[in-house]
Design an enzyme around this catalytic site. Structure first.
Site, PDB file in Angstrom:
ATOM      1  N   TYR A  72       0.982  -1.278  -0.123  1.00 14.58           N
ATOM      2  CA  TYR A  72      -0.054  -0.155  -0.023  1.00 14.58           C
ATOM      3  C   TYR A  72       0.760   1.348  -0.061  1.00 14.58           C
ATOM      4  O   TYR A  72       0.599   2.224  -0.708  1.00 14.58           O
ATOM      5  CB  TYR A  72      -1.034   0.051   1.117  1.00 14.58           C
ATOM      6  CG  TYR A  72      -2.017  -1.050   0.882  1.00 14.58           C
ATOM      7  CD1 TYR A  72      -2.182  -2.547   1.169  1.00 14.58           C
ATOM      8  CD2 TYR A  72      -3.269  -0.448   0.038  1.00 14.58           C
ATOM      9  CE1 TYR A  72      -3.072  -3.387   0.820  1.00 14.58           C
ATOM     10  CE2 TYR A  72      -4.334  -1.309  -0.466  1.00 14.58           C
ATOM     11  CZ  TYR A  72      -4.260  -2.671   0.107  1.00 14.58           C
ATOM     12  OH  TYR A  72      -5.236  -3.422  -0.178  1.00 14.58           O
ATOM     13  N   ASN A 107     -12.786   2.135  -7.041  1.00 12.17           N
ATOM     14  CA  ASN A 107     -11.496   2.450  -6.839  1.00 12.17           C
ATOM     15  C   ASN A 107     -11.028   3.161  -5.441  1.00 12.17           C
ATOM     16  O   ASN A 107     -11.976   3.787  -4.718  1.00 12.17           O
ATOM     17  CB  ASN A 107     -10.868   3.606  -7.876  1.00 12.17           C
ATOM     18  CG  ASN A 107     -11.070   2.912  -9.361  1.00 12.17           C
ATOM     19  OD1 ASN A 107     -11.357   1.908  -9.352  1.00 12.17           O
ATOM     20  ND2 ASN A 107     -11.356   3.904 -10.055  1.00 12.17           N
ATOM     21  N   VAL A 108     -10.029   3.011  -4.863  1.00 12.96           N
ATOM     22  CA  VAL A 108      -9.332   3.586  -3.742  1.00 12.96           C
ATOM     23  C   VAL A 108      -8.749   4.830  -3.844  1.00 12.96           C
ATOM     24  O   VAL A 108      -8.265   5.328  -2.936  1.00 12.96           O
ATOM     25  CB  VAL A 108      -8.712   2.651  -2.768  1.00 12.96           C
ATOM     26  CG1 VAL A 108      -9.739   1.301  -2.703  1.00 12.96           C
ATOM     27  CG2 VAL A 108      -7.454   2.106  -3.561  1.00 12.96           C
ATOM     28  N   HIS A 124     -15.356   0.411  -2.207  1.00 15.07           N
ATOM     29  CA  HIS A 124     -13.940  -0.358  -1.491  1.00 15.07           C
ATOM     30  C   HIS A 124     -13.133   0.409  -0.516  1.00 15.07           C
ATOM     31  O   HIS A 124     -12.055   0.262  -0.298  1.00 15.07           O
ATOM     32  CB  HIS A 124     -13.424  -0.960  -2.645  1.00 15.07           C
ATOM     33  CG  HIS A 124     -14.014  -1.999  -3.075  1.00 15.07           C
ATOM     34  ND1 HIS A 124     -13.960  -2.463  -4.496  1.00 15.07           N
ATOM     35  CD2 HIS A 124     -15.265  -2.739  -2.902  1.00 15.07           C
ATOM     36  CE1 HIS A 124     -14.613  -3.369  -5.016  1.00 15.07           C
ATOM     37  NE2 HIS A 124     -15.523  -3.575  -4.005  1.00 15.07           N
ATOM     38  N   CYS A 132      -6.923   2.608  12.922  1.00 19.78           N
ATOM     39  CA  CYS A 132      -6.450   1.839  13.814  1.00 19.78           C
ATOM     40  C   CYS A 132      -6.867   0.611  14.189  1.00 19.78           C
ATOM     41  O   CYS A 132      -8.090   0.802  14.504  1.00 19.78           O
ATOM     42  CB  CYS A 132      -6.081   2.826  15.136  1.00 19.78           C
ATOM     43  SG  CYS A 132      -5.262   2.099  16.632  1.00 19.78           S
ATOM     44  N   CYS A 135      -7.930   1.515  18.466  1.00 18.39           N
ATOM     45  CA  CYS A 135      -8.775   2.380  18.791  1.00 18.39           C
ATOM     46  C   CYS A 135      -9.785   2.502  17.813  1.00 18.39           C
ATOM     47  O   CYS A 135     -10.843   3.372  18.132  1.00 18.39           O
ATOM     48  CB  CYS A 135      -8.054   3.847  19.488  1.00 18.39           C
ATOM     49  SG  CYS A 135      -7.455   4.426  18.152  1.00 18.39           S
ATOM     50  N   CYS A 155      -2.086   6.050  19.539  1.00 15.01           N
ATOM     51  CA  CYS A 155      -2.389   5.225  20.828  1.00 15.01           C
ATOM     52  C   CYS A 155      -1.583   4.017  20.870  1.00 15.01           C
ATOM     53  O   CYS A 155      -1.668   3.208  21.818  1.00 15.01           O
ATOM     54  CB  CYS A 155      -3.841   4.896  20.825  1.00 15.01           C
ATOM     55  SG  CYS A 155      -4.344   3.409  19.658  1.00 15.01           S
ATOM     56  N   GLY A 192     -14.634   1.024 -17.130  1.00 14.27           N
ATOM     57  CA  GLY A 192     -13.281   0.601 -16.569  1.00 14.27           C
ATOM     58  C   GLY A 192     -13.378  -0.202 -15.686  1.00 14.27           C
ATOM     59  O   GLY A 192     -12.399  -0.411 -14.687  1.00 14.27           O
ATOM     60  N   ASN A 218     -15.243   0.605 -22.081  1.00 11.02           N
ATOM     61  CA  ASN A 218     -14.217  -0.307 -21.753  1.00 11.02           C
ATOM     62  C   ASN A 218     -13.535  -0.817 -23.143  1.00 11.02           C
ATOM     63  O   ASN A 218     -14.224  -1.251 -23.854  1.00 11.02           O
ATOM     64  CB  ASN A 218     -14.868  -1.431 -21.019  1.00 11.02           C
ATOM     65  CG  ASN A 218     -13.520  -2.291 -20.402  1.00 11.02           C
ATOM     66  OD1 ASN A 218     -12.557  -2.399 -20.926  1.00 11.02           O
ATOM     67  ND2 ASN A 218     -13.979  -2.802 -19.254  1.00 11.02           N
TER      68      ASN A 218
END
Ligand code: BV8
Ligand code: ZN
Length: 252
Positions: A72, A107-108, A124, A132, A135, A155, A192, A218
């Site tokens: 990521y 998409n992120v 998504h 976290c 917490c 934390c 897409g 597409n």
């Protein structure tokens, strides 16, 4: 696809949109491809030799949070300089043009928002948000690269990307809003996406089942191409501006 054929498809798609007041756009990684963001299945879908479907899972994160965060963190670094392409821009412009225009994305990345789209339904989650594990606090964090991996919450808890991994439930309120819009729309644009990931791809089936016209944008046929009334077989960054041009010509 010959130029004539796809001009005919553009014309048919514009006719459908010109008559519509409730439109839904459902997008996947292909809408960001011309912004230089690799798609999932196009890039061989591998990370350090692992299929993405095996990295983007809670099990992989529990077993090896560092490996998953390397995946990521690298995507965040690659994404940071990317800018929206004309496909994102046309979709952003259509939220003013139709009485109801709902944009649901798998998409992120934040390229739809960067192009001016508002109230984007992120089915998504977002790669720019972290949560976290201790917490549960969730916030926007654009650090790229992180100075140390895996990143930690004040934390002391382990942070995770606030994305939906394989085997995890989608945010129910977001999915519900998207499904209701798909049920009610007159036209659904599928832009897409290979349409293999569920329940997101189910939006296409819900819309078609409720009588909406489906327009697929597409270069390849997606797994749900058989549900499309019209297919614009080309890159979204070219096809959507041409569709917008044909639509504008009808209402000028
Ligand atoms: C769920 C976020 C249940 C992370 C993603 C076994 C166990 C558990 C679940 C399952 C299982 N088997 C099947 C499932 C269901 C699973 C699923 O559908 N798997 C698939 C692979 C078969 N789904 C899930 O696990 C979902 N959750 O079912 O939970 C549950 C219920 C209740 C309680 C608990 C559990 C969660 C799925 C979400 C996974 N997360 N992303 C991250 O991004 O890192 S999915 C990931 O794939 C991305 O979001 C991506 O968007 C999405 C779909 O891919 P596409 O966007 O379509 O991209 P792709 O590369 O495939 O295609 C690109 C397309 O663009 C191509 O068609 C190409 O031709 C086109 N293109 C290329 N260039 C262009 C273009 N188009 C236009 N213009 C261009 N220039
Ligand atoms: Zn915390």
């Amino acid at each position: 696809m010959t130029a004539m054929a796809d001009q005919d498809s553009i014309t048919r798609a514009a006719d459908l949109l010109a008559r519509a007041s409730r439109v839904v756009a459902f997008t996947g990684a292909g809408v960001s491809a011309e912004s230089g963001v690799p798609t999932f299945r196009g890039a061989g879908g591998l990370w350090e030799g692992h299929p993405v479907e095996q990295v983007a899972t809670p099990e992989a994160f529990a077993a090896d949070p560092l490996m998953v965060w390397r995946f990521y963190d690298q995507r965040r670094v690659n994404l940071a300089p990317r800018r929206p392409n004309p496909a994102h821009q046309v979709l952003a412009g259509w939220q003013e043009r139709f009485a109801s225009f709902v944009l649901a994305t798998q998409n992120v990345d934040s390229l739809h928002e960067d192009a001016g789209s508002r109230e984007v339904l992120h089915l998504h989650g977002s790669i720019w948000r972290v949560r976290c594990c201790r917490c549960q606090e969730e916030r926007e964090d654009r650090t790229a690269p992180f100075p140390a991996l895996p990143p930690r919450c004040p934390c002391g808890g382990l942070l995770r990307p606030a994305v939906v991994w394989f085997g995890e439930a989608l945010p129910m309120d977001v999915l519900e809003t998207a499904m209701v819009a798909a049920e009610r729309c007159e036209v659904l644009l599928v832009v897409g996406t290979s349409a293999v990931v569920y329940p997101a791809a189910g939006l296409v089936e819900v819309a078609a089942g409720a009588g909406a016209a489906v327009i697929e944008v597409n270069p390849q046929a997606s797994a749900l191409a058989w549900l499309a009334n019209v297919a614009l077989r080309g890159p979204a960054g070219e096809m959507l501006p041409r569709l917008q041009e044909a639509l504008a010509a009808r209402t000028s």
